[in-house]
Structures are given as C-alpha cells and as structure tokens.
Design an enzyme around this catalytic site. Structure first.
Site, PDB file in Angstrom:
ATOM      1  N   ASP A   1       7.116 -13.533   1.303  1.00  0.00           N
ATOM      2  CA  ASP A   1       5.865 -14.220   0.995  1.00  0.00           C
ATOM      3  C   ASP A   1       4.793 -13.204   0.611  1.00  0.00           C
ATOM      4  O   ASP A   1       4.448 -12.319   1.394  1.00  0.00           O
ATOM      5  CB  ASP A   1       5.388 -15.035   2.206  1.00  0.00           C
TER       6      ASP A   1
ATOM      7  N   ASP B   1       9.828  -7.581   1.912  1.00  0.00           N
ATOM      8  CA  ASP B   1       9.133  -8.771   2.387  1.00  0.00           C
ATOM      9  C   ASP B   1       9.249  -9.859   1.317  1.00  0.00           C
ATOM     10  O   ASP B   1       9.542  -9.569   0.143  1.00  0.00           O
ATOM     11  CB  ASP B   1       7.671  -8.405   2.652  1.00  0.00           C
TER      12      ASP B   1
END
Length: 296
Positions: free
Chosen positions: A16, A14
């Site tokens: 953010d 991932d």
C-alpha cells in the site's frame, strides 16, 4: 556503477502506497520491478495489512502486473499467528478482531478462532485491519483484554492509503482498544521485527533492501533489523517529514518512485536540499546515509 537493485539478493517490497493505492496501481511500478530483473534476485511482498490472505494478495498483484505467487507474499496476519502459536497451547481460543482471512491464519497455526467472549475466556485477542470492524467487535475484545487475554496486533498503522487518500488504519482501531483496556499489544508488523524477520527467512538472505513509503513502519522497521532501505515518495511519508525524522527513521536511499531501482544512486551533497537533488537527478535515488551493505 551498479544499479541500486543489483546491490541486493532480495527486495522486500511494501504494498500500500509503494506498489498501489487501493485498487489503482502506481504508475510505472510494475515496469520498474520487471525491467532487467536479475534471475537470482528474490522479490518478497511484505504487507502490514492483515485483511487478506497471501493467495488473495498474490492474485491482486498479478492482476496489476506484478510478478507474484503465494510464496512471494508475507503478511502481518501470518506473523501475528506465529507469535500466538509460540505463546499459546495448541487449540487455545483466540478472539479475532479482523477478517476471515486473519481467522484462517489463526486456525492454520493450530489455534481456535472465535468471535465472542462468552463461556470460556479466550486466551488471546488478535487484531488486524478490516473495514467491517464495528463497536461490538471492539467491545468483545475489550472484555477479553480486561480478563487478562494476551493481545497481538497485526500492525499499528494509523492510516491506510487508498485511491481516495488516507483512510483510518488498524492503528486507529488499536488506539480505541488501548483506551478501553489500559493495555498495550505486542505488535507483529512493521516497524517491529517479527514480520520483517519472516520476510528475510522467506527471501533466504539478509542481503536485502526494504522498499516502502512510510518512515514510521517500513524505514524504521528496516533499521531495527539492520537492513538497507529505500523510501519512495508515492504514498504516505513526504520529504518534509524526512527532514524532521528521528535517526531511527532515516532511510539509506530516497527516491520519487521505484524507477530508481534501475539506476545507480547519487550521493547527497553536503547541505544539499534533497528535493532539489531529486529534481536534478530524475529517476535516481539519493543516498541519505551510508549503506549497511557497503559497510559490511
């Protein structure tokens, strides 16, 4: 014992809240991914944020010190465009609520992106995060949805972490259209399978570890597609939320940061407090549940 990262052929990362917040890199994250990396291990950057194309994402990652090329990035905009192409005739009109990069993915899928519901009704609405989305954009989409258009949302994240805190995410805008249309979208991004299945295909292996900061997207998504997961406490989800999480949102491992990839994990002690275990084992992940890779 093997380092945590050595158990897997690929890391599905991932962005953010895991690698950076807004324009600020999370301290130590680039070094954690670069340290003694296996030459054959694939790093795939998997983002629910549909606002930027893979070229822009890869350039941003490279500027922050992460090893990344365009081919290493898989976005929810790409997954959404694939879902549209599978369901619509080539050249069908798709009303885009989102950035020009999202519209470009729609175009690349052989569809016709439009911004207004005028004349011929669009066959679908696709919705992704954009800080410029305003009431007129939502109104155009509501008109199309009320006319029966297919609705694909890139993701339904309620919040988006940045350097100032938690800002409204695409899910907040999706909620407005739900209220206005009495409809629910098909969701391309995590925790639903399309985006992670695209990432697995890009990685070339299902022996992969999903790494993220959100229980309700990254970890739930990993569980839905049968992959191991590492929750890092550098973004949205907290230990308190983990303690209360439903079974579908329990990660394989939890750690304070990405440093844990370079060390063997430690097994959780019966009835032990996870926070205390992390304090007693700095830089290491704690195993929360049995690893699917070990079961297989």
């Amino acid at each position: 014992m093997k380092r945590l990262r050595d158990r897997y052929r690929a890391l599905l990362l991932d962005l953010d809240g895991t690698l950076y917040r807004g324009h600020e890199v999370i301290a130590g994250a680039p070094e954690a991914l670069a340290a003694q990396r296996q030459a054959e291990q694939r790093l795939v950057y998997v983002t629910n944020n549909a606002s930027r194309g893979p070229e822009v994402v890869a350039a941003h990652l490279s500027e922050l010190g992460f090893p990344a090329s365009c081919d290493d990035v898989v976005t929810s905009a790409q997954a959404a465009a694939r879902l549209l192409a599978e369901r619509l005739d080539r050249g069908a009109r798709v009303l885009v609520v989102g950035t020009d990069d999202l519209a470009a993915e729609v175009d690349a899928a052989g569809l016709r992106p439009v911004r207004r519901f005028d004349g011929e009704a669009p066959a679908a609405v696709v919705q992704g995060h954009s800080p410029q989305t305003a009431w007129p954009d939502l109104a155009e989409a509501a008109y199309a949805l009320r006319s029966g258009a297919l609705w694909i949302a890139a993701n339904t994240d309620k919040t988006l972490p940045n350097e100032r805190g938690l800002a409204p995410g695409n899910g907040a805008m999706v909620a407005a259209l739900r209220a206005a249309s009495d409809r629910d979208p098909i969701v391309a991004g995590k925790p639903y399978a399309p985006l992670l299945e695209d990432a697995i295909l890009r990685a070339g292996s299902r022996n992969a570890l999903v790494v993220g900061d959100r229980l309700d997207t990254d970890i739930e998504g990993a569980n839905r597609v049968g992959l191991d997961s590492l929750l890092v406490l550098t973004g949205v989800s907290t230990l308190d939320e983990l303690r209360k999480a439903p079974d579908g949102q329990i990660p394989t491992f939890v750690a304070d940061s990405l440093d844990a990839l370079a060390h063997p994990p430690v097994a959780a002690e019966p009835d032990a407090d996870l926070g205390e275990m992390l304090r007693r084992n700095p830089g290491r992940a704690v195993t929360v549940r049995a690893s699917d890779s070990e079961i297989r």
